[in-house]
Write a protein that holds these residues in place. Structure first.
Motif, short mmCIF file in Angstrom:
data_model
loop_
_atom_site.label_atom_id
_atom_site.label_comp_id
_atom_site.label_asym_id
_atom_site.label_seq_id
_atom_site.Cartn_x
_atom_site.Cartn_y
_atom_site.Cartn_z
N ASN A 1 0.82 -1.21 0.00
CA ASN A 1 0.00 0.00 0.00
C ASN A 1 0.86 1.27 0.00
OD1 ASN A 1 0.94 -0.13 2.60
ND2 ASN A 1 -1.04 0.08 3.60
N GLY A 2 1.92 1.24 -0.78
CA GLY A 2 2.80 2.40 -0.89
C GLY A 2 2.10 3.57 -1.57
N ALA A 3 2.13 4.73 -0.94
CA ALA A 3 1.40 5.90 -1.42
C ALA A 3 2.34 6.96 -1.97
CB ALA A 3 0.57 6.49 -0.29
N GLY A 4 1.80 7.78 -2.87
CA GLY A 4 2.54 8.98 -3.24
C GLY A 4 2.71 9.85 -2.02
N ILE A 5 1.59 10.10 -1.29
CA ILE A 5 1.62 10.83 -0.03
C ILE A 5 0.89 10.03 1.02
CG2 ILE A 5 0.87 12.90 1.20
CD1 ILE A 5 1.08 14.46 -1.39
N ARG A 6 1.52 9.78 2.16
CA ARG A 6 0.85 9.24 3.34
C ARG A 6 0.64 10.41 4.30
NH1 ARG A 6 0.54 4.55 6.84
NH2 ARG A 6 0.93 3.23 5.02
N PHE A 7 -0.61 10.75 4.51
CA PHE A 7 -0.98 11.88 5.35
C PHE A 7 -1.38 11.34 6.71
CE2 PHE A 7 -4.65 15.03 6.16
CZ PHE A 7 -3.86 15.83 6.97
N GLU A 8 -0.61 11.70 7.77
CA GLU A 8 -0.80 11.05 9.07
C GLU A 8 -1.53 11.91 10.10
OE1 GLU A 8 2.66 7.71 9.07
OE2 GLU A 8 2.99 9.48 10.34
N LYS A 9 -1.43 13.24 10.00
CA LYS A 9 -2.14 14.08 10.96
C LYS A 9 -2.05 15.53 10.50
CE LYS A 9 -3.12 13.75 15.90
NZ LYS A 9 -3.74 15.06 16.08
N GLY A 10 -3.07 16.33 10.88
CA GLY A 10 -3.02 17.75 10.58
C GLY A 10 -4.03 18.16 9.52
N HIS A 11 -3.63 19.15 8.71
CA HIS A 11 -4.47 19.70 7.63
C HIS A 11 -3.59 19.80 6.39
CE1 HIS A 11 -7.44 23.12 6.28
NE2 HIS A 11 -7.13 22.28 5.29
N LEU A 12 -3.94 19.04 5.38
CA LEU A 12 -3.14 18.98 4.16
C LEU A 12 -3.97 19.44 2.98
CD1 LEU A 12 -0.62 18.13 2.52
CD2 LEU A 12 -1.60 15.82 2.41
N LYS A 13 -3.40 20.35 2.18
CA LYS A 13 -4.04 20.80 0.95
C LYS A 13 -3.14 20.44 -0.23
CE LYS A 13 -6.39 24.79 -1.08
NZ LYS A 13 -6.83 26.19 -0.84
N VAL A 14 -3.72 19.72 -1.20
CA VAL A 14 -2.98 19.26 -2.37
C VAL A 14 -3.61 19.91 -3.60
CG1 VAL A 14 -2.35 17.24 -3.76
CG2 VAL A 14 -2.39 17.08 -1.26
N VAL A 15 -2.82 20.67 -4.36
CA VAL A 15 -3.35 21.45 -5.48
C VAL A 15 -2.51 21.17 -6.73
CG1 VAL A 15 -3.91 23.77 -6.32
CG2 VAL A 15 -4.08 23.26 -3.88
N ARG A 16 -3.18 20.86 -7.84
CA ARG A 16 -2.53 20.68 -9.15
C ARG A 16 -1.39 19.66 -9.09
NH1 ARG A 16 0.00 24.45 -11.64
NH2 ARG A 16 0.44 25.78 -9.85
N CYS A 17 -1.59 18.60 -8.35
CA CYS A 17 -0.61 17.53 -8.28
C CYS A 17 -1.08 16.33 -9.10
CB CYS A 17 -0.36 17.11 -6.83
SG CYS A 17 0.55 18.35 -5.87
N ASN B 1 -6.24 7.76 10.58
CA ASN B 1 -7.63 7.76 11.05
C ASN B 1 -7.87 8.69 12.24
OD1 ASN B 1 -8.89 5.54 9.34
ND2 ASN B 1 -7.14 4.47 10.21
N PHE B 2 -7.19 9.82 12.31
CA PHE B 2 -7.43 10.75 13.41
C PHE B 2 -8.64 11.63 13.09
CE2 PHE B 2 -3.00 9.61 14.06
CZ PHE B 2 -2.98 9.37 15.43
N GLY B 3 -9.51 11.79 14.07
CA GLY B 3 -10.80 12.43 13.85
C GLY B 3 -10.77 13.92 13.65
N ASP B 4 -9.60 14.57 13.75
CA ASP B 4 -9.52 16.02 13.52
C ASP B 4 -8.76 16.36 12.24
OD1 ASP B 4 -7.06 15.18 14.40
OD2 ASP B 4 -6.78 16.79 15.86
N MET B 5 -8.45 15.38 11.42
CA MET B 5 -7.68 15.62 10.20
C MET B 5 -8.57 16.17 9.09
SD MET B 5 -5.41 12.13 10.16
CE MET B 5 -4.82 12.40 8.49
N VAL B 6 -7.98 17.00 8.24
CA VAL B 6 -8.67 17.54 7.07
C VAL B 6 -7.77 17.38 5.85
CG1 VAL B 6 -9.65 19.59 5.99
CG2 VAL B 6 -9.98 19.20 8.44
N LEU B 7 -8.32 16.82 4.79
CA LEU B 7 -7.61 16.67 3.52
C LEU B 7 -8.40 17.37 2.42
CD1 LEU B 7 -5.45 15.49 1.61
CD2 LEU B 7 -6.82 13.39 1.50
N GLU B 8 -7.74 18.30 1.72
CA GLU B 8 -8.34 19.00 0.58
C GLU B 8 -7.52 18.68 -0.67
OE1 GLU B 8 -9.66 23.22 1.39
OE2 GLU B 8 -8.26 22.93 3.05
#
Length: 446
Positions: free
Chosen positions: A179-195, A208-215
């Motif tokens: 399950n190798g990912a381009g991006i592994r997002f583990e916590k926080g707020h991540l914004k990915v644009v034009r990738c 699986n943290f309940g306060d994470m946001v991915l855009e």
């Protein structure tokens, strides 16, 4: 006598020894000298030997700072309106910093990293900064895993950050777990644009943290690998607070889903989520644990060779969140599988009060689309594939002379949000705003 004691105290305060920094405190001050009264009766500073009138130490915010032991190889420029401590680190084959790994080592909170166009191999990184902006400049820089991974997880691991990543392409990630990912997002707020994410076992994968946001905005996902291992989802959001995906394209899946979201709230708007000819993805869009899902203005399609007959699935693995609803409005749903199903609501696994609104969707094909949960089902129209026109990669629009043009009623509001589209997908990835006041048609492309 008291004056002499006071002067002695100043000398003691002014002369300090260098100490190891503790908790990131600023370095101890340099010795300024002692104070005495001169022959004219005025106070003056007597400097110690080898101290010039003006220090040669670099100045930060108007105060002297200690010289670093060695100059960091940073090609930097001041960012307008940024904090004084922030820098822009430029990475490129002809820059002082030639590798992304080196940029990650020297970057501090608040910095911006600009990556010049080119090909970068084996640049796996764990980003530990709390605030960071990373962007490619010019033609999208290409990052190729070439066997490299960070912690056996991904090309880039975002540990816990308020981070923006823009205009970067991630390719070819493989790890032993499958399950190798381009991006592994583990916590926080991540914004990915034009990738872009191609030929990775996972495009983006979250924890699986309940306060994470991915855009995710205006990005591309595709070319799922066809080797054995875990299901290769193009985008997989775990049990996070919110997933937002807009203006993005998903295609060429293999057994895994194009988008899978366990988020408490998901907003999937103005995307092209079409597996393509010969595609063998499973669900094109899945919400296995329900939650509140907004699906507005998308073109969503599965091929005749799909690995799963359902196009959109909601609630297959049962309830996780206390609030559950699916709002499906102004989408164009294409099913080339004769015995397929546009929408499957696993109502037996979800609370009975779960509601579904399906309004003004354009249904292309002969698959099943029937009410499966309480809610609203209005204005959905069925057409043949041959009745649609457009560019070869986006031939999903109604022709200008279609009798369905301009016939859709406003879909209304729910939870204080309009279900009417305000934009539509635009190739190769992105979205264009719709003309305000123009009569609406069923489907995504107006």
């Amino acid at each position: 006598m008291r004056f002499a004691r006071w002067c002695t105290a100043l000398v003691v305060l002014g002369v300090t020894t260098r100490a190891m920094p503790v908790d990131n405190l600023p370095p101890a001050p340099e010795e300024l000298g002692s104070i005495r009264r001169n022959a004219q009766g005025r106070l003056e500073v007597v400097r110690p030997p080898n101290t010039s009138q003006s220090s040669d130490l670099p100045v930060t915010d108007g105060l002297p700072a200690s010289k670093p032991a060695a100059q960091e190889p940073v090609s930097e420029k001041k960012t307008p309106h940024a904090a004084a401590s922030s820098r822009t680190i430029v990475v490129g084959p002809h820059e002082q910093v030639t590798s992304i790994k080196e940029a990650a080592r020297i970057a501090r909170d608040g910095d911006t990293i600009e990556i010049r166009s080119g090909e970068y191999r084996q640049q796996a990184v764990v980003w530990t900064q709390n605030r960071l902006t990373i962007r490619g400049t010019g033609k999208r820089p290409l990052l190729i895993a070439d066997g490299d991974s960070a912690e056996g997880k991904a090309l880039w691991v975002v540990r816990n950050a308020e981070m923006s990543i823009e205009n970067i392409e991630f390719r070819g990630v493989r790890v032993p777990s499958g399950n190798g990912a381009g991006i592994r997002f583990e916590k926080g707020h991540l914004k990915v644009v034009r990738c872009a994410f191609f030929d990775n076992e996972m495009g983006i994968l979250t924890s699986n943290f309940g306060d994470m946001v991915l855009e995710v905005e205006d990005s591309e996902f595709g070319e799922a690998p066809k080797h054995a291992g875990m299901l290769h989802h193009l985008l997989y959001a775990g049990a996070i607070a919110r997933l937002s995906v807009s203006g993005s394209r998903f295609q060429q899946g293999y057994r895994g889903h194009l988008i899978k979201s366990r988020a408490r709230e998901s907003a999937i708007m103005y995307n092209l989520i079409v597996d393509g000819a010969g595609g063998s993805a499973s669900y094109e869009l899945e919400f296995p644990n329900g939650g509140v899902a907004w699906v507005i203005g998308n073109v969503i399609g599965q091929s005749a060779t799909t690995d799963n007959p359902e196009l959109i699935s909601y609630g297959a693995e049962g309830q996780r969140w206390p609030d559950n609803a699916l709002y499906l409005a102004h989408n164009t749903l294409i099913d080339d599988k004769p015995d397929g199903r546009f929408l499957r609501i696993w109502i037996d696994r979800m609370p009975p009060e779960t509601e579904v609104w399906a309004i003004n969707n354009l249904l292309v094909g002969r698959s099943n689309f029937t009410p499966q949960a309480p809610g609203r089902y209005d204005g959905n129209r069925v057409v043949e594939r041959s009745m649609l026109v457009g560019a070869p990669a986006l031939a999903y629009g109604l022709p200008s002379n279609s009798p369905l043009r301009g016939t859709a009623r406003h879909p209304g509001f729910v939870r204080e949000q309009s279900l009417a589209p305000s934009a539509e997908f635009h190739l190769p990835a992105g979205k264009h705003p719709l003309l305000v006041g123009k009569p609406l048609s069923p489907g995504a492309l107006q």
